[in-house]
Design a protein around this motif. Structure first.
Motif, PDB file in Angstrom:
ATOM      1  N   PRO A  21       0.815  -1.221   0.000  1.00 28.44           N
ATOM      2  CA  PRO A  21       0.000   0.000   0.000  1.00 28.44           C
ATOM      3  C   PRO A  21       0.850   1.273   0.000  1.00 28.44           C
ATOM      4  O   PRO A  21       0.343   2.349  -0.314  1.00 28.44           O
ATOM      5  CB  PRO A  21      -0.819  -0.128   1.288  1.00 28.44           C
ATOM      6  CG  PRO A  21      -0.059  -1.085   2.146  1.00 28.44           C
ATOM      7  CD  PRO A  21       0.590  -2.041   1.201  1.00 28.44           C
ATOM      8  N   GLU A  22       2.140   1.147   0.314  1.00 25.78           N
ATOM      9  CA  GLU A  22       2.996   2.329   0.332  1.00 25.78           C
ATOM     10  C   GLU A  22       3.229   2.913  -1.060  1.00 25.78           C
ATOM     11  O   GLU A  22       3.745   4.037  -1.183  1.00 25.78           O
ATOM     12  CB  GLU A  22       4.351   1.996   0.985  1.00 25.78           C
ATOM     13  CG  GLU A  22       5.259   1.076   0.197  1.00 25.78           C
ATOM     14  CD  GLU A  22       5.015  -0.400   0.464  1.00 25.78           C
ATOM     15  OE1 GLU A  22       5.910  -1.212   0.160  1.00 25.78           O
ATOM     16  OE2 GLU A  22       3.921  -0.742   0.972  1.00 25.78           O
ATOM     17  N   ALA A  65       7.291   8.445  -7.539  1.00 25.48           N
ATOM     18  CA  ALA A  65       8.503   8.493  -6.721  1.00 25.48           C
ATOM     19  C   ALA A  65       8.717   7.212  -5.924  1.00 25.48           C
ATOM     20  O   ALA A  65       9.711   7.093  -5.208  1.00 25.48           O
ATOM     21  CB  ALA A  65       8.433   9.684  -5.760  1.00 25.48           C
ATOM     22  N   SER A  66       7.804   6.240  -6.050  1.00 26.31           N
ATOM     23  CA  SER A  66       7.893   5.014  -5.259  1.00 26.31           C
ATOM     24  C   SER A  66       8.921   4.055  -5.862  1.00 26.31           C
ATOM     25  O   SER A  66       8.705   3.534  -6.962  1.00 26.31           O
ATOM     26  CB  SER A  66       6.531   4.315  -5.194  1.00 26.31           C
ATOM     27  OG  SER A  66       6.658   3.010  -4.671  1.00 26.31           O
ATOM     28  N   PRO A  67      10.000   3.760  -5.163  1.00 25.75           N
ATOM     29  CA  PRO A  67      10.964   2.778  -5.693  1.00 25.75           C
ATOM     30  C   PRO A  67      10.383   1.373  -5.750  1.00 25.75           C
ATOM     31  O   PRO A  67      10.775   0.571  -6.610  1.00 25.75           O
ATOM     32  CB  PRO A  67      12.139   2.871  -4.720  1.00 25.75           C
ATOM     33  CG  PRO A  67      11.568   3.439  -3.464  1.00 25.75           C
ATOM     34  CD  PRO A  67      10.446   4.327  -3.878  1.00 25.75           C
ATOM     35  N   VAL A  68       9.456   1.065  -4.856  1.00 22.17           N
ATOM     36  CA  VAL A  68       8.837  -0.261  -4.854  1.00 22.17           C
ATOM     37  C   VAL A  68       8.015  -0.460  -6.125  1.00 22.17           C
ATOM     38  O   VAL A  68       8.141  -1.478  -6.828  1.00 22.17           O
ATOM     39  CB  VAL A  68       7.956  -0.456  -3.600  1.00 22.17           C
ATOM     40  CG1 VAL A  68       7.173  -1.772  -3.682  1.00 22.17           C
ATOM     41  CG2 VAL A  68       8.809  -0.420  -2.344  1.00 22.17           C
ATOM     42  N   PHE A  69       7.183   0.529  -6.445  1.00 22.83           N
ATOM     43  CA  PHE A  69       6.367   0.385  -7.649  1.00 22.83           C
ATOM     44  C   PHE A  69       7.248   0.336  -8.896  1.00 22.83           C
ATOM     45  O   PHE A  69       6.995  -0.441  -9.827  1.00 22.83           O
ATOM     46  CB  PHE A  69       5.355   1.522  -7.775  1.00 22.83           C
ATOM     47  CG  PHE A  69       4.444   1.342  -8.954  1.00 22.83           C
ATOM     48  CD1 PHE A  69       3.384   0.451  -8.902  1.00 22.83           C
ATOM     49  CD2 PHE A  69       4.681   2.015 -10.143  1.00 22.83           C
ATOM     50  CE1 PHE A  69       2.567   0.241 -10.008  1.00 22.83           C
ATOM     51  CE2 PHE A  69       3.876   1.814 -11.249  1.00 22.83           C
ATOM     52  CZ  PHE A  69       2.811   0.933 -11.179  1.00 22.83           C
ATOM     53  N   LYS A  70       8.285   1.152  -8.920  1.00 25.92           N
ATOM     54  CA  LYS A  70       9.150   1.167 -10.097  1.00 25.92           C
ATOM     55  C   LYS A  70       9.777  -0.200 -10.327  1.00 25.92           C
ATOM     56  O   LYS A  70       9.888  -0.663 -11.473  1.00 25.92           O
ATOM     57  CB  LYS A  70      10.233   2.241  -9.953  1.00 25.92           C
ATOM     58  CG  LYS A  70      11.135   2.352 -11.182  1.00 25.92           C
ATOM     59  CD  LYS A  70      12.146   3.479 -11.054  1.00 25.92           C
ATOM     60  CE  LYS A  70      11.495   4.820 -11.261  1.00 25.92           C
ATOM     61  NZ  LYS A  70      12.510   5.918 -11.326  1.00 25.92           N
ATOM     62  N   ASP A  71      10.186  -0.884  -9.252  1.00 22.29           N
ATOM     63  CA  ASP A  71      10.766  -2.222  -9.405  1.00 22.29           C
ATOM     64  C   ASP A  71       9.790  -3.179 -10.078  1.00 22.29           C
ATOM     65  O   ASP A  71      10.162  -3.932 -10.987  1.00 22.29           O
ATOM     66  CB  ASP A  71      11.185  -2.777  -8.044  1.00 22.29           C
ATOM     67  CG  ASP A  71      12.450  -2.133  -7.507  1.00 22.29           C
ATOM     68  OD1 ASP A  71      13.151  -1.460  -8.279  1.00 22.29           O
ATOM     69  OD2 ASP A  71      12.727  -2.289  -6.294  1.00 22.29           O
ATOM     70  N   TYR A  72       8.543  -3.161  -9.632  1.00 18.40           N
ATOM     71  CA  TYR A  72       7.536  -4.045 -10.235  1.00 18.40           C
ATOM     72  C   TYR A  72       7.285  -3.660 -11.697  1.00 18.40           C
ATOM     73  O   TYR A  72       7.168  -4.533 -12.578  1.00 18.40           O
ATOM     74  CB  TYR A  72       6.229  -3.970  -9.453  1.00 18.40           C
ATOM     75  CG  TYR A  72       6.195  -4.834  -8.212  1.00 18.40           C
ATOM     76  CD1 TYR A  72       5.854  -6.181  -8.291  1.00 18.40           C
ATOM     77  CD2 TYR A  72       6.497  -4.299  -6.966  1.00 18.40           C
ATOM     78  CE1 TYR A  72       5.807  -6.977  -7.159  1.00 18.40           C
ATOM     79  CE2 TYR A  72       6.456  -5.088  -5.820  1.00 18.40           C
ATOM     80  CZ  TYR A  72       6.119  -6.434  -5.925  1.00 18.40           C
ATOM     81  OH  TYR A  72       6.085  -7.218  -4.795  1.00 18.40           O
TER      82      TYR A  72
END
Length: 707
Positions: A103-104, A126-133
């Motif tokens: 959710p972050e 700006a989310s590094p988590v979303f960018k990885d996916y």
């Protein structure tokens, strides 16, 4: 550095032709519908489709579980039918399992509210988590389809910024601080740029830099901080696009990549001049504005697209066959408008004409958005016009139009994304400013004067034009002013609007009088100095008042001596250069009420071998058209009831002239030389003259000797 121009090949024998088709969402339908779709596509002369734009959940139904079988099958079927695929990265909307697990990645609005999943782009750039996916998805698609012969281009993302243009999440806060450090280098430079001595906003370190979140009540955001936040939001999304593009290109380097802009006068929130450097070919989603300005607005937006593409062919990724579903009132297109709008895009340089979408959805938020195959099916007016358009585009392709380029006009209207953003500020003399709306009004006024203008990004090279117009280009830096001065010195005409050049790129007001930027050079060019801005309501006299007796101490309009009317903003010009010529002054009881009677409103000032023209107030389109007729031009103007453009081959061997009826009634077209390639809603007489009915047009091909 601008990426080299690369255009996607079609699956035609020579790879050429106008790309025609639309977004295709076969995952919304059972597979037994697919063969019918492809047969209808062939009937309509479809040559390309955009695929998998919102298909992440179908491709990866659970984390690490991949289902490419359906995508393999539909790409194979399309390729076998000679239909090229513009394959999307499928990252515009993530599946719900990703949001549940992380959710972050969700963005937040300025009030701190989470932007929940369920629509599109519910993710923080700006989310590094979303960018990885997202990058993992890009790589898997590139590895599987990079060498597929039917996949001829990549559609990276989709309408970046539609739902996450302004993100106030913690990730965005951290990224904004990093961005500010990179932009300014030192805290002292940031404090100077933001003017933080006002309201005790001094920043002691970059760790104290804040996003312009909600501050309570009607509190006003620091305009320099807000303008930087707009730049930051643009840059975060552009960085995200670059990361997706580069992930694909590292695996599949040979095929062109693009992403679809959103350019119309109510939908242009990115700095697309910068984005244009980062795509192999420029593409756009354009949706019509119903009413009398429908074609004019389309032409203005397309002129800007030609500016972004720097004269090279560009691509309509989406427009609508008829009504959309996202306005309060969704007007359908009249007979002939589907074809007319599509060929108008071609008239302004488009070599790709595509719709959202192929088959109209049966459910979901866009079920009532029109499509090439409507709910009524193939036996419908819309689909018959889709087929007619396909035939006409095929005729144009066979005639060799693909790759020709729009001939330049004499005049460039200058567009600036930063000025558009700046007009959103709530700290200006009025909140009713709109840079792109003023660009559109000037563009329409040129058409009303029987002339055509180009729309060119401020940052680009416009030195080859005879005239440049700056409508509400609020933000100008010293370098911009120096370019304008050199342009006038060299013989050009610089037309400056009433709200142009008030602030620099840090939203600092130029001193010494308006327009103040450029250390007084802009005032010297124009031969004027204004001390104040006079703001009125725009309302006609009420309470029994007339134009001769307004009946109020605060009239809502101000008249000019040439019969024009100003309805918002009048610059109070108090000084003129000795050689300045006044074309119009404020005059009459309204002007007297505001202590403006006799004050110069429109001024021409010779400068070097050229001149500056200062339009010190807002004017209606009709009034602007009268003014334009008084400006120097290469010709006396043409028929204002027609839009005429010319596309010319780079080697000059052939030209295509487009004549479009701009009115709701019939328009006479004199006999023109050349071969008629397209006649749409047009009656041609034996002597070669023609009558263009409503939504009618003619396209004529001319050989080099006659062009």
């Amino acid at each position: 550095m601008r990426r080299p121009f690369r255009w996607p090949r079609l699956l035609t024998p020579d790879g050429g032709g106008i790309a025609y088709g639309g977004d295709y969402n076969p995952d919304q339908w059972p597979e037994e519908v697919w063969d019918e779709d492809i047969e209808l596509m062939r009937r309509a002369h479809v040559t390309t489709v955009a695929l998998a734009i919102f298909s992440w959940a179908r491709i990866e139904p659970a984390e690490g579980v991949w289902d490419f079988g359906w995508l393999d099958r539909i790409i194979g079927k399309l390729g076998d039918a000679g239909i090229a695929v513009d394959l999307s990265t499928a990252t515009a909307t993530a599946p719900l399992w990703l949001y549940e697990a992380h959710p972050e990645v969700l963005p937040r609005d300025r009030y701190g509210h989470v932007i929940n999943p369920g629509s599109r782009q519910s993710w923080s750039p700006a989310s590094p988590v979303f960018k990885d996916y997202a990058l993992a998805m890009c790589r898997r698609l590139a590895e599987r389809y990079g060498d597929h012969p039917a996949v001829t281009a990549w559609h990276v993302g989709n309408e970046y910024g539609w739902n996450n243009r302004h993100d106030y999440s913690d990730d965005a806060q951290a990224a904004f601080r990093t961005w500010c450090r990179a932009r300014y280098g030192t805290v002292e430079a940031l404090n100077d740029a933001w003017g933080t001595s006002f309201w005790s906003q001094h920043v002691a370190s970059f760790d104290e830099v804040l996003l312009p979140r909600h501050m309570g009540g009607d509190s006003m955001v620091n305009p320099a901080q807000q303008l930087d936040f707009e730049r930051f939001g643009n840059d975060m999304l552009l960085d995200f696009y670059r990361a997706e593009r580069d992930a694909i290109e590292a695996i599949c380097p040979g095929k062109p990549l693009t992403t679809n802009f959103m350019v119309s006068t109510d939908q242009c929130s990115m700095d697309y001049a910068r984005w244009s450097d980062e795509v192999d070919f420029v593409s756009n989603d354009h949706y019509f504005h119903e009413g009398a300005t429908h074609l004019d607005e389309l032409a203005c937006s397309d002129a800007l697209m030609d500016g972004f593409s720097q004269g090279r062919p560009w691509y309509v990724m989406e427009h609508s066959p008829s009504a959309v579903q996202w306005k309060s009132l969704n007007v359908r297109k009249r007979a002939g408008e589907l074809v007319r709008d599509s060929l108008a895009h071609v008239a302004f340089g488009a070599d790709g004409v595509n719709f959202f979408q192929w088959r109209q959805s049966r459910s979901g938020a866009e079920a009532f958005h029109s499509a090439m195959v409507p709910h009524a099916g193939a036996d419908s007016r819309v689909f018959r016009e889709v087929c007619e358009l396909g035939q006409l585009l095929t005729a144009l392709s066979d005639a060799g139009i693909q790759g020709t380029e729009l001939e330049r006009a004499d005049t460039a209207i200058l567009f600036s994304a930063e000025s558009e953003w700046a007009t959103w500020s709530e700290t200006l003399p009025t909140t009713k400013l709109a840079h792109f709306h003023d660009v559109r009004d000037w563009y329409r006024a040129f058409l009303d004067a029987g002339r055509r203008a180009d729309v060119v990004p401020l940052r680009d090279d416009w030195s080859g034009y005879r005239t440049v117009v700056l409508p509400t280009v609020l933000v100008l830096d010293d370098a911009d002013v120096r370019r304008l001065v050199r342009f006038a010195e060299s013989g050009g005409t610089v037309v400056v609007g009433y709200a142009t050049g008030l602030v620099d790129g840090c939203f600092r007001v130029g001193l010494g009088g308006y327009p103040g930027v450029g250390e007084g050079q802009l005032r010297d060019l124009l031969g004027v100095r204004s001390e104040e801005c006079n703001i009125v309501s725009g309302e006609e006299p009420a309470d029994g008042g007339t134009l001769d007796d307004p009946g109020t101490d605060d009239p809502g309009v101000v008249r000019l001596s040439d019969g024009s009317t100003s309805r918002l903003w009048q610059q109070v010009v108090t000084s003129l250069a000795p050689d300045a010529q006044v074309l119009a002054r404020y005059e009459g009881p309204e002007a007297a009420s505001w202590e403006l009677d006799g004050t110069p409103a429109v001024i021409v000032h010779p400068y070097g071998d050229g001149r500056g023209v200062y339009v010190g107030c807002d004017l209606d389109v009709d009034d602007l058209a009268r003014l334009i007729r008084r400006l120097p031009a290469a010709d006396a103007g043409g028929d204002a009831s027609l839009i005429h453009t010319r596309r010319v081959a780079p080697d000059g061997t052939v030209a295509f002239d487009f004549y479009l009826n701009r009115t709701a009634g019939p328009v006479a077209l004199p006999a023109v030389g050349g071969e008629r390639i397209v006649t749409h809603r047009c009656d041609v007489a034996p002597d070669g003259t023609a009558t263009l009915r409503r939504n009618g047009l003619v396209v004529v091909r001319t050989a080099a000797s006659a062009a």
